[in-house]
Design a protein around this motif. Structure first.
Motif, PDB file in Angstrom:
ATOM      1  N   LEU A   1      52.195  18.193 125.179  1.00 36.08           N
ATOM      2  CA  LEU A   1      52.557  19.576 124.873  1.00 36.08           C
ATOM      3  C   LEU A   1      53.692  20.053 125.774  1.00 36.08           C
ATOM      4  CD1 LEU A   1      48.992  21.091 124.331  1.00 36.08           C
ATOM      5  CD2 LEU A   1      50.746  20.720 122.574  1.00 36.08           C
ATOM      6  N   ALA A   2      53.674  19.622 127.042  1.00 37.66           N
ATOM      7  CA  ALA A   2      54.779  19.961 127.943  1.00 37.66           C
ATOM      8  C   ALA A   2      56.079  19.341 127.441  1.00 37.66           C
ATOM      9  CB  ALA A   2      54.464  19.482 129.360  1.00 37.66           C
ATOM     10  N   ARG A   3      56.018  18.116 126.966  1.00 37.20           N
ATOM     11  CA  ARG A   3      57.209  17.461 126.412  1.00 37.20           C
ATOM     12  C   ARG A   3      57.750  18.216 125.195  1.00 37.20           C
ATOM     13  NH1 ARG A   3      58.841  12.452 127.670  1.00 37.20           N
ATOM     14  NH2 ARG A   3      57.655  11.288 129.237  1.00 37.20           N
ATOM     15  N   ALA A   4      56.840  18.853 124.453  1.00 39.22           N
ATOM     16  CA  ALA A   4      57.247  19.611 123.267  1.00 39.22           C
ATOM     17  C   ALA A   4      57.752  21.003 123.618  1.00 39.22           C
ATOM     18  CB  ALA A   4      56.078  19.715 122.288  1.00 39.22           C
ATOM     19  N   GLY A   5      57.765  21.349 124.906  1.00 43.46           N
ATOM     20  CA  GLY A   5      58.346  22.617 125.343  1.00 43.46           C
ATOM     21  C   GLY A   5      57.374  23.733 125.608  1.00 43.46           C
ATOM     22  N   ALA A   6      56.078  23.487 125.416  1.00 43.67           N
ATOM     23  CA  ALA A   6      55.097  24.549 125.683  1.00 43.67           C
ATOM     24  C   ALA A   6      54.930  24.760 127.187  1.00 43.67           C
ATOM     25  CB  ALA A   6      53.753  24.183 125.062  1.00 43.67           C
TER      26      ALA A   6
ATOM     27  N   LYS B   1      46.961  17.327 141.434  1.00 45.58           N
ATOM     28  CA  LYS B   1      47.471  15.986 141.151  1.00 45.58           C
ATOM     29  C   LYS B   1      47.995  15.880 139.720  1.00 45.58           C
ATOM     30  CE  LYS B   1      44.652  13.512 144.553  1.00 45.58           C
ATOM     31  NZ  LYS B   1      43.502  12.600 144.777  1.00 45.58           N
ATOM     32  N   ALA B   2      47.290  16.471 138.776  1.00 41.88           N
ATOM     33  CA  ALA B   2      47.740  16.442 137.385  1.00 41.88           C
ATOM     34  C   ALA B   2      49.045  17.218 137.216  1.00 41.88           C
ATOM     35  CB  ALA B   2      46.666  17.021 136.469  1.00 41.88           C
ATOM     36  N   LEU B   3      49.142  18.379 137.860  1.00 41.51           N
ATOM     37  CA  LEU B   3      50.371  19.163 137.798  1.00 41.51           C
ATOM     38  C   LEU B   3      51.554  18.362 138.336  1.00 41.51           C
ATOM     39  CD1 LEU B   3      49.057  22.644 138.993  1.00 41.51           C
ATOM     40  CD2 LEU B   3      49.894  22.085 136.702  1.00 41.51           C
TER      41      LEU B   3
ATOM     42  N   ILE C   1      52.593  15.534 135.811  1.00 35.36           N
ATOM     43  CA  ILE C   1      53.329  16.010 134.636  1.00 35.36           C
ATOM     44  C   ILE C   1      54.711  16.500 135.039  1.00 35.36           C
ATOM     45  CG2 ILE C   1      53.381  17.707 132.758  1.00 35.36           C
ATOM     46  CD1 ILE C   1      50.356  17.550 132.647  1.00 35.36           C
ATOM     47  N   ALA C   2      54.800  17.189 136.160  1.00 33.50           N
ATOM     48  CA  ALA C   2      56.107  17.672 136.633  1.00 33.50           C
ATOM     49  C   ALA C   2      57.066  16.505 136.870  1.00 33.50           C
ATOM     50  CB  ALA C   2      55.930  18.478 137.909  1.00 33.50           C
ATOM     51  N   ALA C   3      56.537  15.391 137.367  1.00 30.75           N
ATOM     52  CA  ALA C   3      57.389  14.217 137.593  1.00 30.75           C
ATOM     53  C   ALA C   3      57.802  13.572 136.278  1.00 30.75           C
ATOM     54  CB  ALA C   3      56.645  13.206 138.462  1.00 30.75           C
ATOM     55  N   ASP C   4      56.916  13.614 135.288  1.00 35.18           N
ATOM     56  CA  ASP C   4      57.190  12.962 134.004  1.00 35.18           C
ATOM     57  C   ASP C   4      58.018  13.830 133.073  1.00 35.18           C
ATOM     58  OD1 ASP C   4      56.751  10.634 132.315  1.00 35.18           O
ATOM     59  OD2 ASP C   4      55.521  11.958 131.067  1.00 35.18           O
ATOM     60  N   VAL C   5      57.883  15.157 133.201  1.00 34.88           N
ATOM     61  CA  VAL C   5      58.584  16.095 132.314  1.00 34.88           C
ATOM     62  C   VAL C   5      59.366  17.076 133.188  1.00 34.88           C
ATOM     63  CG1 VAL C   5      58.376  17.646 130.338  1.00 34.88           C
ATOM     64  CG2 VAL C   5      56.623  15.891 130.724  1.00 34.88           C
TER      65      VAL C   5
ATOM     66  N   GLY D   1      61.387  19.995 134.588  1.00 39.82           N
ATOM     67  CA  GLY D   1      61.624  21.330 134.035  1.00 39.82           C
ATOM     68  C   GLY D   1      60.448  21.919 133.291  1.00 39.82           C
ATOM     69  N   ALA D   2      59.341  21.182 133.204  1.00 38.30           N
ATOM     70  CA  ALA D   2      58.171  21.698 132.486  1.00 38.30           C
ATOM     71  C   ALA D   2      57.641  22.951 133.167  1.00 38.30           C
ATOM     72  CB  ALA D   2      57.081  20.640 132.436  1.00 38.30           C
ATOM     73  N   VAL D   3      57.180  23.892 132.344  1.00 40.02           N
ATOM     74  CA  VAL D   3      56.558  25.116 132.855  1.00 40.02           C
ATOM     75  C   VAL D   3      55.053  24.873 132.922  1.00 40.02           C
ATOM     76  CG1 VAL D   3      56.191  27.577 132.475  1.00 40.02           C
ATOM     77  CG2 VAL D   3      58.375  26.517 131.832  1.00 40.02           C
ATOM     78  N   LEU D   4      54.532  24.824 134.144  1.00 41.36           N
ATOM     79  CA  LEU D   4      53.154  24.405 134.346  1.00 41.36           C
ATOM     80  C   LEU D   4      52.409  25.356 135.279  1.00 41.36           C
ATOM     81  CD1 LEU D   4      53.966  20.652 135.118  1.00 41.36           C
ATOM     82  CD2 LEU D   4      53.140  21.549 132.929  1.00 41.36           C
ATOM     83  N   SER D   5      51.117  25.462 135.046  1.00 45.28           N
ATOM     84  CA  SER D   5      50.234  26.158 135.984  1.00 45.28           C
ATOM     85  C   SER D   5      48.875  25.495 135.884  1.00 45.28           C
ATOM     86  CB  SER D   5      50.141  27.657 135.665  1.00 45.28           C
ATOM     87  OG  SER D   5      49.660  27.857 134.346  1.00 45.28           O
ATOM     88  N   GLY D   6      48.017  25.795 136.844  1.00 42.83           N
ATOM     89  CA  GLY D   6      46.723  25.137 136.841  1.00 42.83           C
ATOM     90  C   GLY D   6      45.629  26.030 137.373  1.00 42.83           C
ATOM     91  N   ILE D   7      44.440  25.910 136.779  1.00 46.08           N
ATOM     92  CA  ILE D   7      43.286  26.700 137.181  1.00 46.08           C
ATOM     93  C   ILE D   7      42.090  25.780 137.346  1.00 46.08           C
ATOM     94  CG2 ILE D   7      41.733  28.597 136.584  1.00 46.08           C
ATOM     95  CD1 ILE D   7      44.612  29.483 137.036  1.00 46.08           C
TER      96      ILE D   7
END
Length: 264
Positions: A27-32, A46-48, A51-55, A57-63
């Motif tokens: 979903l991050a790759r698709a721009g979400a 760790k997951a954030l 994904i940040a390393a793989d994508v 510019g991805a917009v990410l947050s975590g809870i």
């Protein structure tokens, strides 16, 4: 087909590893803008980072929130007041003889596998309907249709997810909101990899080979004849979340490798 989810916020529960992580990454790759969820802050972080390393510019947050009870769901919804895409992936599984599954364990499975999705859908669906666009996906299992004798409690909760998703799809009738279930078959998630490690080492074979042996002996109807990868499951989920999937709703979509012996 170019899937573009720019401007959409996607919440994927239990997304620090396995199928959930693959969905979040896709979903991050698709721009979400993707919200990661797990039970501990360490696994979320760790997951954030992964994904940040793989994508870039991805917009990410975590809870960090344990969704096995109402308090954990409330913590998540307080932190994430709006979502355009909700993937209800949180769930537990494990083989156990039926006669040894007590009431407390049945309740724990139901709260985690069913009520987590009920609570989050109840919170986010009204906003989706107001905006006239949204996607809710329940990650069920082929075990919803083929209840496994070795973990009946798990299969029952996966069937319940299909019922909830079907009812919610009807509730959203005529809107731009879709609700679907995706039914993976045997998948090489982190949990399955750990489960197979011992038998693979004992037999002197790879985990992938042990997985294929498991499929042939325990899920003999499989056409694929191997474990699926989390990414293969995620591909169907990401399409189901896309704008292109606007006419797919109320469906139980199988990515089970043909385990379910049905013509439809």
């Amino acid at each position: 087909m170019q899937i573009d989810l720019s401007g959409k916020t996607a919440l994927v529960t239990a997304s620090t590893s396995g199928i959930g992580f693959a969905i979040a990454n896709g979903l991050a790759r698709a721009g979400a803008a993707v919200v990661i969820n797990g039970r501990s802050q360490d696994t979320v972080d760790k997951a954030l980072a992964a994904i940040a390393a793989d994508v870039p510019g991805a917009v990410l947050s975590g809870i960090a929130a344990d969704l096995s009870d109402a308090a954990g769901a409330a913590r998540l919804t307080d932190a994430v007041p709006k979502a355009d895409i909700l993937v209800n992936n949180a769930g537990i599984y494990g083989p156990k003889p039926f006669f040894r599954i007590d009431d407390d364990e049945w309740e724990h499975y139901f709260q985690t596998n069913v009520m987590s999705g009920v609570r989050l859908s109840r919170f986010y669906l009204p906003g989706m309907l107001d905006r006239n666009w949204g996607r809710i996906v329940f990650i069920s299992s082929e075990s919803a249709l083929n209840i496994p004798a070795e973990m009946i409690h798990y299969g029952v909760t996966k069937t319940a997810q299909l019922a909830v998703a079907g009812g919610l799809a009807k509730l959203a009738a005529g809107s731009g909101v879709t609700v679907n279930s995706v039914l993976p078959g045997p998948t090489l998630s982190d949990g399955v990899r750990a489960m197979l490690k011992g038998s693979a080492e004992e037999a002197g074979i790879s985990i992938e080979e042990a997985g294929a042996d498991f499929v042939r002996t325990q899920r003999s109807t499989s056409i694929l004849q191997r474990l699926a990868t989390p990414e293969e499951v995620a591909n169907l989920v990401i399409y189901t979340c896309s704008t292109q999937a606007s006419a797919t709703t109320g469906a139980a979509l199988r990515v089970d490798g043909g385990v379910v012996n049905s013509i439809v």
